[in-house]
Write a protein that holds these residues in place. Structure first.
Motif, mmCIF file in Angstrom:
data_model
loop_
_atom_site.group_PDB
_atom_site.id
_atom_site.type_symbol
_atom_site.label_atom_id
_atom_site.label_comp_id
_atom_site.label_asym_id
_atom_site.label_seq_id
_atom_site.Cartn_x
_atom_site.Cartn_y
_atom_site.Cartn_z
ATOM 1 N N UNK A 8 -2.548 -7.627 -0.360
ATOM 2 C CA UNK A 8 -1.580 -7.349 -1.413
ATOM 3 C C UNK A 8 -2.178 -7.033 -2.779
ATOM 4 N N UNK A 9 -3.486 -7.077 -2.918
ATOM 5 C CA UNK A 9 -4.069 -6.655 -4.192
ATOM 6 C C UNK A 9 -3.751 -5.180 -4.434
ATOM 7 N N UNK A 10 -3.408 -4.848 -5.660
ATOM 8 C CA UNK A 10 -3.126 -3.452 -5.986
ATOM 9 C C UNK A 10 -3.793 -3.094 -7.308
ATOM 10 N N UNK A 11 -4.530 -1.996 -7.333
ATOM 11 C CA UNK A 11 -5.046 -1.476 -8.594
ATOM 12 C C UNK A 11 -3.920 -0.727 -9.279
ATOM 13 N N UNK A 12 -3.476 -1.234 -10.437
ATOM 14 C CA UNK A 12 -2.319 -0.627 -11.091
ATOM 15 C C UNK A 12 -2.713 0.409 -12.137
ATOM 16 N N UNK A 13 -3.969 0.429 -12.567
ATOM 17 C CA UNK A 13 -4.402 1.429 -13.541
ATOM 18 C C UNK A 13 -5.898 1.641 -13.437
#
Length: 301
Positions: A8-13
């Motif tokens: 569930x880790x997400x790179x948002x920027x």
């Protein structure tokens, strides 16, 4: 590392700047709202237990420092002591700015902030300078003058941290308001935000961090990259990692194991449900901002 965090880790920027020769990792935690009188969060997990799990997770990821963006407790002495008990296990630099629910000082562990008074708190974390300001009651002209001096003397790329909302994320919330419940009251940007952003532009501040609005976001507005850290007390229930490398900066959302990320709990109020839907949409669409087609290199797992 547990399966939940990997899944569930997400790179948002992904930002072109800040950059630093010395790769630096900073964990950013906001809106813990630690209270001992009401031990349940909307995710049916005690808030003190959630904070302890967060601290354990951050210790495992071994950042160079941690920045707390305010609203850490319910304002009581007992909650401040409990916060210190958990946060005292963190290693490296720890910086905290106060939110509207926080007392002065925020907690005994963050006593240096109280000693600084209205002056910015300046902390070198790895190859980055973090400058924290007290946004309770708005940012005053006096604070802006002191912020300007602090940034002028910084010898490394700078990040500004405050609790209250920045104008870019507020504009995004208002743009999504058609789907908001009737009782939603979208906050105004922090007072004197025009002066704040002007100083950040003049002093080449790459990123400004805030919390307060209980969602997560990243936007470039007014010439400044503005990042909202998610709340720890309600979904999506996590924190951010900033990995500053020689090729740029990656901003990653990290969920706390055991808390829902893309699901709204059944006992959430309508406004919380709306904010959770916004966060879920942003996580599904991540990265929200990509300034370079190249992946930021050098980020640690």
């Amino acid at each position: 590392m547990d399966r939940h965090a990997i899944a569930d880790r997400r790179t948002i920027a992904r930002f072109d700047t800040p950059r630093t020769d010395r790769s630096t990792r900073i964990a950013v935690v906001s809106d813990v709202h630690l209270t001992l009188d009401s031990p349940e969060t909307s995710s049916s997990s005690g808030r003190e237990a959630v904070l302890r799990r967060t601290v354990r997770d951050i210790r495992r990821l071994a950042p160079d420092g941690v920045v707390f963006l305010g609203d850490l407790t319910d304002g009581s002495a007992a909650a401040a002591t409990a916060f210190d008990r958990a946060a005292g296990r963190l290693e490296g630099s720890v910086v905290g700015v106060p939110g509207n629910h926080d007392p002065s000082p925020i907690s005994p562990r963050l006593e240096p902030y109280a000693e600084a008074g209205p002056s910015p708190v300046v902390e070198r974390i790895g190859g980055v300078t973090v400058v924290g300001i007290d946004s309770r009651g708005g940012v005053t002209d006096r604070q802006l003058r002191r912020l300007d001096r602090a940034l002028a003397s910084a010898s490394s790329p700078s990040i500004v941290a405050l609790h209250h909302a920045l104008p870019g994320p507020v504009a995004n919330l208002r743009g999504a308001a058609d789907g908001a419940p009737a009782e939603t009251r979208i906050t105004d940007p922090v007072t004197n935000h025009g002066g704040l952003l002007a100083i950040c532009r003049r002093r080449n501040v790459a990123v400004a961090l805030c919390g307060h609005v209980h969602t997560l976001d990243a936007v470039r507005s007014g010439g400044i990259r503005q990042v909202v850290a998610p709340p720890l007390c309600t979904p999506p229930g996590g924190y951010l990692l900033l990995d500053v490398t020689p090729s740029g900066t990656a901003v990653t959302f990290v969920p706390v194991d055991g808390l829902p990320t893309l699901e709204t709990p059944p006992n959430a109020d309508p406004v919380e449900r709306w904010l959770c839907r916004l966060s879920a949409s942003r996580l599904r669409d991540a990265p929200i901002v990509t300034e370079s087609t190249a992946r930021v290199k050098g980020s640690r797992p």
